[in-house]
Design a protein around this motif. Structure first.
Motif, short mmCIF file in Angstrom:
data_model
loop_
_atom_site.label_atom_id
_atom_site.label_comp_id
_atom_site.label_asym_id
_atom_site.label_seq_id
_atom_site.Cartn_x
_atom_site.Cartn_y
_atom_site.Cartn_z
N ASP A 1 0.83 -1.21 0.00
CA ASP A 1 0.00 0.00 0.00
C ASP A 1 0.86 1.26 0.00
O ASP A 1 0.56 2.23 -0.71
N HIS A 2 1.93 1.24 0.81
CA HIS A 2 2.79 2.42 0.89
C HIS A 2 3.50 2.66 -0.43
O HIS A 2 3.74 3.80 -0.83
N ILE A 3 3.84 1.58 -1.13
CA ILE A 3 4.51 1.73 -2.43
C ILE A 3 3.57 2.37 -3.44
O ILE A 3 3.95 3.27 -4.21
N LYS A 4 2.32 1.95 -3.43
CA LYS A 4 1.35 2.52 -4.38
C LYS A 4 1.06 3.98 -4.06
O LYS A 4 0.82 4.78 -4.99
N LYS A 5 1.09 4.34 -2.79
CA LYS A 5 0.85 5.75 -2.46
C LYS A 5 1.98 6.63 -2.97
O LYS A 5 1.75 7.71 -3.52
N VAL A 6 3.21 6.17 -2.82
CA VAL A 6 4.34 6.93 -3.38
C VAL A 6 4.26 6.96 -4.90
O VAL A 6 4.54 7.98 -5.53
N ALA A 7 3.85 5.83 -5.50
CA ALA A 7 3.74 5.78 -6.96
C ALA A 7 2.70 6.77 -7.47
O ALA A 7 2.90 7.42 -8.51
N ASN A 8 1.59 6.91 -6.77
CA ASN A 8 0.57 7.87 -7.18
C ASN A 8 1.10 9.30 -7.10
O ASN A 8 0.79 10.14 -7.95
N MET A 9 1.89 9.58 -6.07
CA MET A 9 2.46 10.92 -5.94
C MET A 9 3.45 11.20 -7.07
O MET A 9 3.50 12.32 -7.60
N LEU A 10 4.23 10.20 -7.46
CA LEU A 10 5.26 10.39 -8.50
C LEU A 10 4.69 10.30 -9.90
O LEU A 10 5.44 10.50 -10.87
N GLN A 11 3.40 10.02 -10.04
CA GLN A 11 2.84 9.83 -11.36
C GLN A 11 2.89 11.12 -12.19
O GLN A 11 2.98 11.08 -13.41
N LYS A 12 2.85 12.27 -11.54
CA LYS A 12 2.90 13.54 -12.27
C LYS A 12 4.26 13.79 -12.92
O LYS A 12 4.37 14.67 -13.77
N GLN B 1 6.62 12.69 -15.50
CA GLN B 1 6.52 11.84 -16.67
C GLN B 1 7.86 11.28 -17.12
O GLN B 1 7.92 10.24 -17.77
N ALA B 2 8.96 11.95 -16.80
CA ALA B 2 10.26 11.58 -17.37
C ALA B 2 10.90 10.39 -16.67
O ALA B 2 11.94 9.90 -17.12
N LEU B 3 10.35 9.92 -15.57
CA LEU B 3 10.96 8.80 -14.85
C LEU B 3 10.74 7.49 -15.60
O LEU B 3 9.64 7.21 -16.10
N SER B 4 11.79 6.69 -15.67
CA SER B 4 11.66 5.37 -16.27
C SER B 4 11.00 4.42 -15.28
O SER B 4 10.84 4.72 -14.10
N GLN C 1 11.80 14.93 -8.98
CA GLN C 1 11.71 15.91 -10.06
C GLN C 1 13.10 16.34 -10.53
O GLN C 1 13.35 16.43 -11.74
N SER C 2 13.99 16.60 -9.59
CA SER C 2 15.36 16.98 -9.97
C SER C 2 16.05 15.85 -10.72
O SER C 2 16.74 16.07 -11.71
N TYR C 3 15.85 14.64 -10.26
CA TYR C 3 16.48 13.49 -10.91
C TYR C 3 15.95 13.31 -12.33
O TYR C 3 16.72 13.01 -13.26
N SER C 4 14.63 13.49 -12.52
CA SER C 4 14.05 13.31 -13.86
C SER C 4 14.55 14.35 -14.84
O SER C 4 14.54 14.11 -16.05
N GLN C 5 15.01 15.53 -14.36
CA GLN C 5 15.51 16.59 -15.21
C GLN C 5 17.03 16.53 -15.39
O GLN C 5 17.61 17.46 -15.92
N ASN C 6 17.62 15.43 -14.91
CA ASN C 6 19.08 15.23 -14.99
C ASN C 6 19.85 16.36 -14.30
O ASN C 6 20.93 16.76 -14.74
N LEU C 7 19.28 16.86 -13.22
CA LEU C 7 19.94 17.88 -12.43
C LEU C 7 20.49 17.26 -11.15
O LEU C 7 19.95 16.27 -10.65
N PRO C 8 21.56 17.79 -10.59
CA PRO C 8 22.05 17.29 -9.30
C PRO C 8 20.99 17.49 -8.22
O PRO C 8 20.43 18.59 -8.07
N VAL C 9 20.69 16.43 -7.51
CA VAL C 9 19.66 16.50 -6.48
C VAL C 9 20.24 17.21 -5.27
O VAL C 9 21.21 16.75 -4.66
N ASN C 10 19.62 18.33 -4.93
CA ASN C 10 20.11 19.17 -3.84
C ASN C 10 19.28 18.95 -2.58
O ASN C 10 18.16 18.46 -2.61
N ILE C 11 19.85 19.33 -1.43
CA ILE C 11 19.16 19.26 -0.15
C ILE C 11 18.73 20.67 0.21
O ILE C 11 19.50 21.43 0.81
N ALA C 12 17.53 21.03 -0.15
CA ALA C 12 17.04 22.39 0.11
C ALA C 12 16.35 22.40 1.47
O ALA C 12 15.13 22.40 1.58
N MET C 13 17.17 22.41 2.51
CA MET C 13 16.62 22.30 3.84
C MET C 13 17.58 22.94 4.84
O MET C 13 18.79 22.67 4.81
#
Length: 862
Positions: A645-656, A658-661, A689-701
């Motif tokens: 169930d937890h996997i599907k919830k994350v999958a639904n969030m990531l569905q927006k 499109q560039a992820l394989s 989102q950063s990963y799908s755009q081939n950008l370095p994933v940053n820690i904005a925190m």
């Protein structure tokens, strides 16, 4: 042919007023077979005619004794008359016999007419001779067995023989149905019965499961039944329909129809069957031991260290682990892997650490401690240790233990756990061909239940106690109560704390030279920590599972209670009790129960299996793909598919995104994130989102520099550490250049863990929920008006809202009303009147009255 003392004919027919009539031809000896109480019926005149003497089996007609129409009449014995067989051909098939007579010899017998209303029942019993028992082979003669004719006033009906249908070959019967140009006309009652029967067939679990054998999936099964029903009504013959009507909506009808349904599906849905067959083949999870051919090529030795907590089973397995030239230790928790890592290195054996969040490589090391999800099935080991093997039955993580047991390439595999999965391990070893050795252990120190509870008062807590609650809120409430009313200081352990903080709290509690002498914990204390506990006190024995509050399982109670009196502890015995006396009986009952035997262990597909399955169903979301896989996968009897169930919830969030394989989605969905924490989910979305755009994933925190001063700040620290832990996990599952700030994340995580430890030492505030609460406004401060109230304020002449809490209740009710009634409101002119009827708090009824000015119509919804 020989006849009995009584012979007769009967004819069934009905009229338009739903009245069935029974015309019986009674022979001259009818007075012997009719009850003496039988009242005479008016005879009907008829002309003489010749007819066959080949009669079928005698039938006993039973009338309703409570009906005033048949007063004094119990039964009439008759024999249906056959016109289809001439004299001298009695040996031929008489299955098509019909009780039809229009004319008869008046000297031979009489005809009596008998009216039956639709609610009256007439039972008949067929008997082959006058000596047969009257109670055998009962059935019902009603308008369900009749066929309407063309008579305008009285629809003539013929009793159709259908008993031969049950013994017919289903294949030949299906071919006969296909060859029928048009099905027989059915009466309304027959039609309704058949409709109900097909509804029963479509909902039959047995038929649904059996249809899988011909590759008719569960999702396609209702559609196939609908098509089959249409075919049946178009082609069904009278005898088949009557036989099914006699069975009614029952399992017998389902079993009769199913072979016909199979023939229909094989002929009508070849493409669907072929497609589903390929789907099932790609989702085949049967024989999982064959997934690891290199492990099957080895002759492995499996040693099962079986025993309760505090029995020395893990200690003995680790001794063999350290003696080996190359070994691997598989832990259920990061905390326990870190503990073994420190212990083995302290004993002079070089050991590395490999968890989802961190990798510590020690030079010249041939040993490694890892979490069970991270173990490699490609490496070759001399000795492997799998701790807490009973976790194979865990509904979420069980697949990791199953994979380790089946796939590890080690000469010796040591399993540590309780006896619950012993029989399953025996069965798996018989399938893999491995040798199984069992070593049983008992507790070093006895576990004693204290009959005297704390009597509901936390003032009775003593040094060395561990109070176990089952929620974070209760943990802090107990900590505050103990420190307020006693001189004890409390350490705190719960699941949301990072492993470093939990170890720091455990060390504080174990140290006898400080003031921290009481531990307050959740069920996280059940494994992974060596604690110097004198007594385990259960604050309650009920736990919220995300849906409802349930009693804590007996196996979990045993696991937690067994932490008392550990080997090497300063306390001679392990004690356990409850806070309230009402829970003591359940505690004793749980400890007395034997370990419940596990029948099935968990499985989950590898990415390659999901990818193969995805090729069969293109153009669907990843969440839908997992759902389809769970519907169509096949499993052996010893395995179940782990919940996701937890996997599907994350999958639904990531569905927006499109560039992820597909592979990237698979890996992101397994990231360790608390799906109930919206901040953590937000950061995971940003990482993807950063990963799908081939950008370095940053820690904005940002990272705070001081310890928490409220529970809200403490929750924020926990979330920040979880985000950093998630970043480190992703860096080990994707390319390093896409997550370049791993070192920075590790340093930040260490700082936050220290701040959490400092915050827990001075925590004396009321716990809060992770969900954002509505802030309270001061009376003299500016309060921004609520738009919904301002917008409709002029319509609320009758509204009186006495308190802020009641206002919140009203707003919730109003939101629901607006959402559910929007279509109704938009269909009328924009003139609304709202009235709020307040009842005793906290109940609230909201009535919305919508008036159409043009038509003068009103609609009221509550």
């Amino acid at each position: 042919m020989a006849r009995g003392p009584v012979s007769s004919l009967f004819r069934i027919y009905g009229c338009k007023k739903s009245i069935s009539r029974l015309r019986v031809l009674i022979w001259n000896q009818y007075d012997r077979s009719v009850s003496p109480k039988f009242t005479s019926f008016p005879a009907l005149d008829s002309q003489n005619c010749s007819y066959s003497t080949s009669l079928v089996d005698q039938v006993c007609l039973r009338f309703n004794p409570h009906s005033p129409k048949y007063l004094g009449c119990d039964t009439v014995y008759v024999k249906p008359f056959s016109t289809g067989v001439e004299d001298g051909h009695e040996d031929e098939d008489v299955s098509d016999s019909r009780a039809v007579v229009d004319e008869f010899d008046a000297d031979v017998g009489k005809v009596v007419g008998l009216e039956l209303s639709s609610e009256d029942k007439v039972d008949y019993i067929s008997s082959e001779s006058e000596d047969s028992d009257e109670g055998e082979n009962e059935a019902v003669v009603s308008d369900l067995m009749v066929e309407e004719g063309s008579d305008e006033n009285v629809s003539s009906m013929r009793a159709v023989s259908f008993q031969h249908v049950a013994s017919r070959d289903p294949v030949l019967l299906y071919r006969e149905l296909c060859n029928n140009e048009k099905g027989a006309k059915q009466s309304r009652s027959d039609w309704e019965t058949l409709q109900e029967m097909f509804g029963y067939f479509g909902k039959s679990g047995w038929a649904t499961d059996q249809a899988l054998a011909i590759y008719i999936g569960r999702s396609f099964f209702p559609h196939a039944v609908h098509k089959f029903r249409s075919f049946f009504f178009k082609k069904c013959s009278a005898d088949v329909a009557k036989y099914l009507v006699s069975l009614g909506p029952s399992n017998d009808a389902v079993k009769f129809l199913f072979p016909l349904f199979v023939e229909y599906c094989l002929e009508e849905f070849p493409d669907e069957i072929k497609h589903f067959r390929s789907m099932v083949a790609s989702a085949d999870l049967t024989k999982p031991h064959t997934w690891f051919p290199f492990a099957r090529a080895m002759k492995r030795k499996i040693v099962y260290h079986c025993g309760p907590t505090n029995s020395g089973k893990t200690f003995n397995a680790l001794q063999r682990f350290m003696e080996a030239k190359k070994g691997i230790y598989c832990s259920p928790l990061r905390l326990l892997a870190m503990e073994v890592f420190d212990k083995v290195n302290a004993n002079g054996v070089y050991c590395s650490l490999h968890t989802g969040q961190e990798k510590k490589f020690v030079p010249f090391s041939n040993h490694a401690a890892c979490t069970v999800e991270m173990v490699s099935t490609d490496e070759l080991y001399d000795v492997a240790v799998i701790d807490e093997i009973q976790m194979m039955a865990d509904p979420y993580r069980g697949f990791a233990w199953t994979r380790a047991l089946l796939g590890l390439k080690a000469d010796e595999i040591h399993l540590c756990g309780d006896p619950s999965v012993l029989n399953v391990v025996r069965k798996i070893c018989s399938e893999t061909g491995d040798e199984l050795y069992e070593q049983h252990y008992g507790r070093f120190k006895p576990l004693v239940v204290e009959a005297k509870t704390l009597l509901g008062d936390l003032k009775n807590v003593r040094s060395g106690d561990c109070v176990v609650a089952f929620s974070r809120r209760e943990v802090f409430e107990v900590k505050m109560a103990i420190e307020k009313h006693t001189n004890h200081r409390c350490c705190v352990i719960y699941g949301a704390l990072p492993p470093e903080t939990r170890r720091q709290q455990a060390n504080l509690f174990n140290d006898q030279d400080n003031e921290y002498d009481v531990l307050v914990s959740t069920d996280a204390v059940g494994m992974g920590l060596n604690l110097n506990i004198r007594r385990v006190v259960f604050y309650s024995l009920a736990k919220y599972n995300g849906d409802k509050v349930l009693p804590v399982p007996a196996s979990q109670v045993k696991q937690i209670a067994g932490r008392a009196g550990r080997r090497g502890s300063i306390y001679p015995d392990g004690l356990t009790t409850t806070l309230n006396l009402d829970d003591l009986d359940y505690l004793i009952e749980c400890l007395k129960q034997p370990f419940e035997e596990v029948k099935k262990v968990g499985l989950f597909p590898f990415y390659e299996q999901v990818e193969l399955f995805a090729g069969q169903i293109p153009n669907i979301t990843f969440s839908q793909l997992l759902e389809k896989f769970s519907e169509n996968c096949r499993l052996d009897g010893s395995y179940f598919l782990c919940r996701h169930d937890h996997i599907k919830k994350v999958a639904n969030m990531l569905q927006k995104i499109q560039a992820l394989s597909l592979e990237d989605r698979f890996n992101f969905c397994f990231a360790p994130v608390n799906i109930r924490d919206p901040k953590a989910m937000f950061h995971l979305l940003k990482f993807a989102q950063s990963y799908s755009q081939n950008l370095p994933v940053n820690i904005a925190m940002g990272i705070p520099t001081d310890s928490a001063r409220s529970d809200k700040e403490l929750l924020d620290l926990e979330t920040k550490h979880q985000v950093l832990s998630m970043y480190m996990w992703l860096s080990h599952h994707f390319k390093e250049e896409t997550f370049p700030y791993v070192k920075k994340a590790e340093a930040m995580a260490t700082d936050i863990a220290e701040l959490l430890g400092q915050s827990l030492a001075k925590a004396n505030w009321k716990p809060e929920s992770r969900q954002a609460s509505k802030p309270q406004q001061k009376e003299d401060s500016y309060e921004r008006p609520l738009s919904r109230i301002k917008q409709y304020q002029k319509y609320f002449d009758l509204v009186m809202i006495p308190s802020y809490d009641l206002q919140e209740q009203w707003l919730d009710c109003f939101d629901i009303c607006l959402t559910e009634r929007r279509e109704l409101s938009n269909s009328f002119e924009k003139k609304k009147y709202f009235a709020v009827m307040l009842t005793s708090p906290p109940q609230l009824n909201l009535t919305v009255v919508v008036e159409d000015e043009t038509k003068g119509k009103t609609a009221t919804d509550s």
